[in-house]
Write a protein that holds these residues in place. Structure first.
Motif, PDB file in Angstrom:
ATOM      1  N   ASN A 153       0.821  -1.192   0.000  1.00  0.00           N
ATOM      2  CA  ASN A 153       0.000   0.000   0.000  1.00  0.00           C
ATOM      3  C   ASN A 153       0.870   1.264   0.000  1.00  0.00           C
ATOM      4  O   ASN A 153       0.520   2.270  -0.596  1.00  0.00           O
ATOM      5  CB  ASN A 153      -0.934   0.025   1.196  1.00  0.00           C
ATOM      6  CG  ASN A 153      -2.085  -0.954   1.045  1.00  0.00           C
ATOM      7  OD1 ASN A 153      -2.381  -1.383  -0.063  1.00  0.00           O
ATOM      8  ND2 ASN A 153      -2.709  -1.310   2.159  1.00  0.00           N
ATOM      9  N   ARG A 185       3.754   1.661  -1.372  1.00  0.00           N
ATOM     10  CA  ARG A 185       4.310   1.860  -2.716  1.00  0.00           C
ATOM     11  C   ARG A 185       3.268   2.487  -3.636  1.00  0.00           C
ATOM     12  O   ARG A 185       3.583   3.330  -4.446  1.00  0.00           O
ATOM     13  CB  ARG A 185       4.777   0.539  -3.292  1.00  0.00           C
ATOM     14  CG  ARG A 185       6.059   0.063  -2.726  1.00  0.00           C
ATOM     15  CD  ARG A 185       6.503  -1.177  -3.447  1.00  0.00           C
ATOM     16  NE  ARG A 185       7.572  -1.821  -2.707  1.00  0.00           N
ATOM     17  CZ  ARG A 185       7.955  -3.057  -2.898  1.00  0.00           C
ATOM     18  NH1 ARG A 185       7.348  -3.811  -3.791  1.00  0.00           N
ATOM     19  NH2 ARG A 185       8.936  -3.550  -2.214  1.00  0.00           N
ATOM     20  N   LYS A 186       2.050   2.073  -3.530  1.00  0.00           N
ATOM     21  CA  LYS A 186       1.006   2.623  -4.394  1.00  0.00           C
ATOM     22  C   LYS A 186       0.754   4.090  -4.077  1.00  0.00           C
ATOM     23  O   LYS A 186       0.553   4.887  -4.959  1.00  0.00           O
ATOM     24  CB  LYS A 186      -0.293   1.834  -4.223  1.00  0.00           C
ATOM     25  CG  LYS A 186      -0.302   0.528  -4.943  1.00  0.00           C
ATOM     26  CD  LYS A 186      -1.666  -0.116  -4.832  1.00  0.00           C
ATOM     27  CE  LYS A 186      -1.708  -1.424  -5.581  1.00  0.00           C
ATOM     28  NZ  LYS A 186      -3.023  -2.067  -5.484  1.00  0.00           N
ATOM     29  N   ARG A 187       0.751   4.439  -2.825  1.00  0.00           N
ATOM     30  CA  ARG A 187       0.479   5.819  -2.456  1.00  0.00           C
ATOM     31  C   ARG A 187       1.642   6.736  -2.835  1.00  0.00           C
ATOM     32  O   ARG A 187       1.440   7.831  -3.298  1.00  0.00           O
ATOM     33  CB  ARG A 187       0.220   5.925  -0.970  1.00  0.00           C
ATOM     34  CG  ARG A 187      -1.123   5.412  -0.584  1.00  0.00           C
ATOM     35  CD  ARG A 187      -1.365   5.696   0.859  1.00  0.00           C
ATOM     36  NE  ARG A 187      -2.607   5.066   1.265  1.00  0.00           N
ATOM     37  CZ  ARG A 187      -3.061   5.038   2.481  1.00  0.00           C
ATOM     38  NH1 ARG A 187      -2.352   5.598   3.450  1.00  0.00           N
ATOM     39  NH2 ARG A 187      -4.196   4.472   2.774  1.00  0.00           N
ATOM     40  N   PRO A 226       4.122   6.693  -5.330  1.00  0.00           N
ATOM     41  CA  PRO A 226       4.213   7.105  -6.721  1.00  0.00           C
ATOM     42  C   PRO A 226       2.969   7.827  -7.208  1.00  0.00           C
ATOM     43  O   PRO A 226       3.052   8.730  -8.030  1.00  0.00           O
ATOM     44  CB  PRO A 226       4.415   5.804  -7.479  1.00  0.00           C
ATOM     45  CG  PRO A 226       4.963   4.840  -6.478  1.00  0.00           C
ATOM     46  CD  PRO A 226       4.387   5.271  -5.162  1.00  0.00           C
ATOM     47  N   SER A 227       1.815   7.485  -6.725  1.00  0.00           N
ATOM     48  CA  SER A 227       0.608   8.148  -7.210  1.00  0.00           C
ATOM     49  C   SER A 227       0.589   9.620  -6.788  1.00  0.00           C
ATOM     50  O   SER A 227       0.163  10.481  -7.554  1.00  0.00           O
ATOM     51  CB  SER A 227      -0.642   7.426  -6.714  1.00  0.00           C
ATOM     52  OG  SER A 227      -0.742   7.544  -5.299  1.00  0.00           O
ATOM     53  N   VAL A 228       1.070   9.924  -5.614  1.00  0.00           N
ATOM     54  CA  VAL A 228       1.123  11.316  -5.160  1.00  0.00           C
ATOM     55  C   VAL A 228       2.160  12.081  -5.959  1.00  0.00           C
ATOM     56  O   VAL A 228       1.915  13.204  -6.412  1.00  0.00           O
ATOM     57  CB  VAL A 228       1.421  11.374  -3.644  1.00  0.00           C
ATOM     58  CG1 VAL A 228       1.720  12.793  -3.209  1.00  0.00           C
ATOM     59  CG2 VAL A 228       0.265  10.804  -2.850  1.00  0.00           C
ATOM     60  N   THR A 229       3.306  11.513  -6.193  1.00  0.00           N
ATOM     61  CA  THR A 229       4.346  12.214  -6.961  1.00  0.00           C
ATOM     62  C   THR A 229       3.928  12.374  -8.415  1.00  0.00           C
ATOM     63  O   THR A 229       4.184  13.422  -9.019  1.00  0.00           O
ATOM     64  CB  THR A 229       5.690  11.462  -6.875  1.00  0.00           C
ATOM     65  OG1 THR A 229       5.509  10.129  -7.313  1.00  0.00           O
ATOM     66  CG2 THR A 229       6.238  11.494  -5.472  1.00  0.00           C
ATOM     67  N   VAL A 230       3.263  11.377  -8.966  1.00  0.00           N
ATOM     68  CA  VAL A 230       2.773  11.506 -10.349  1.00  0.00           C
ATOM     69  C   VAL A 230       1.715  12.588 -10.415  1.00  0.00           C
ATOM     70  O   VAL A 230       1.701  13.415 -11.335  1.00  0.00           O
ATOM     71  CB  VAL A 230       2.240  10.146 -10.854  1.00  0.00           C
ATOM     72  CG1 VAL A 230       1.490  10.310 -12.152  1.00  0.00           C
ATOM     73  CG2 VAL A 230       3.376   9.156 -11.006  1.00  0.00           C
ATOM     74  N   PHE A 231       0.831  12.608  -9.444  1.00  0.00           N
ATOM     75  CA  PHE A 231      -0.220  13.619  -9.396  1.00  0.00           C
ATOM     76  C   PHE A 231       0.380  15.019  -9.310  1.00  0.00           C
ATOM     77  O   PHE A 231      -0.015  15.926 -10.050  1.00  0.00           O
ATOM     78  CB  PHE A 231      -1.137  13.348  -8.190  1.00  0.00           C
ATOM     79  CG  PHE A 231      -2.222  14.359  -8.028  1.00  0.00           C
ATOM     80  CD1 PHE A 231      -3.330  14.335  -8.860  1.00  0.00           C
ATOM     81  CD2 PHE A 231      -2.149  15.343  -7.039  1.00  0.00           C
ATOM     82  CE1 PHE A 231      -4.346  15.266  -8.711  1.00  0.00           C
ATOM     83  CE2 PHE A 231      -3.149  16.276  -6.891  1.00  0.00           C
ATOM     84  CZ  PHE A 231      -4.261  16.237  -7.724  1.00  0.00           C
TER      85      PHE A 231
END
Length: 136
Positions: free
Chosen positions: A16, A18-20, A22-27
């Motif tokens: 969990n 790891r998913k959070r 990269p998704s925040v940095t991509v966002f």
């Protein structure tokens, strides 16, 4: 049937996290890219509008300048014609004055009238010359 009690852990699993991450940095990266693209588009559009307004103003000024030049040329030609016409009148009056001086007798006083007319024509000629000098 006895059920075995399993312990439920409340801590997030590494999966969990790891998913959070990269998704925040991509966002955030996407938002930064969108903001940068918006700023770049705004700058490009404002430069385009400036260039377009400068071209329109230049065309307008060029047309006004050409109109003023043609108006100036027509006025100058008109004044040249009037000056030439007055010059011929002055020469005619000078010849007439010379003739009347030569043929004048004590009884006639036509020379004073001719002098007056000649002075008026000279004044008009000098006024036209001043106007022509102002136009130049």
């Amino acid at each position: 049937m006895p059920y075995a009690a399993e312990q439920v852990s409340n801590s997030p699993s590494p999966r969990n996290q790891r998913k959070r991450g990269p998704s925040v940095t991509v966002f955030l990266a996407v938002w930064i890219l969108l903001i940068g693209a918006g700023v770049a588009a705004t700058v490009m559009y404002s430069n385009h509008m400036k260039k377009q307004m400068v071209e329109e103003l230049d065309a307008k000024w060029q047309s006004q300048i050409s109109h003023m030049q043609s108006d100036y040329q027509s006025r100058l030609k008109t004044l040249d014609g009037e000056v030439a016409e007055l010059q011929t009148k002055v020469q005619a009056f000078n010849e007439l004055l010379t003739f009347t001086k030569d043929n004048a007798s004590n009884k006639t006083d036509n020379s004073n009238q001719l002098y007056t007319q000649l002075n008026e024509v000279k004044k008009q000629l000098s006024e036209l010359q001043k106007k022509m000098d102002l136009l130049k």
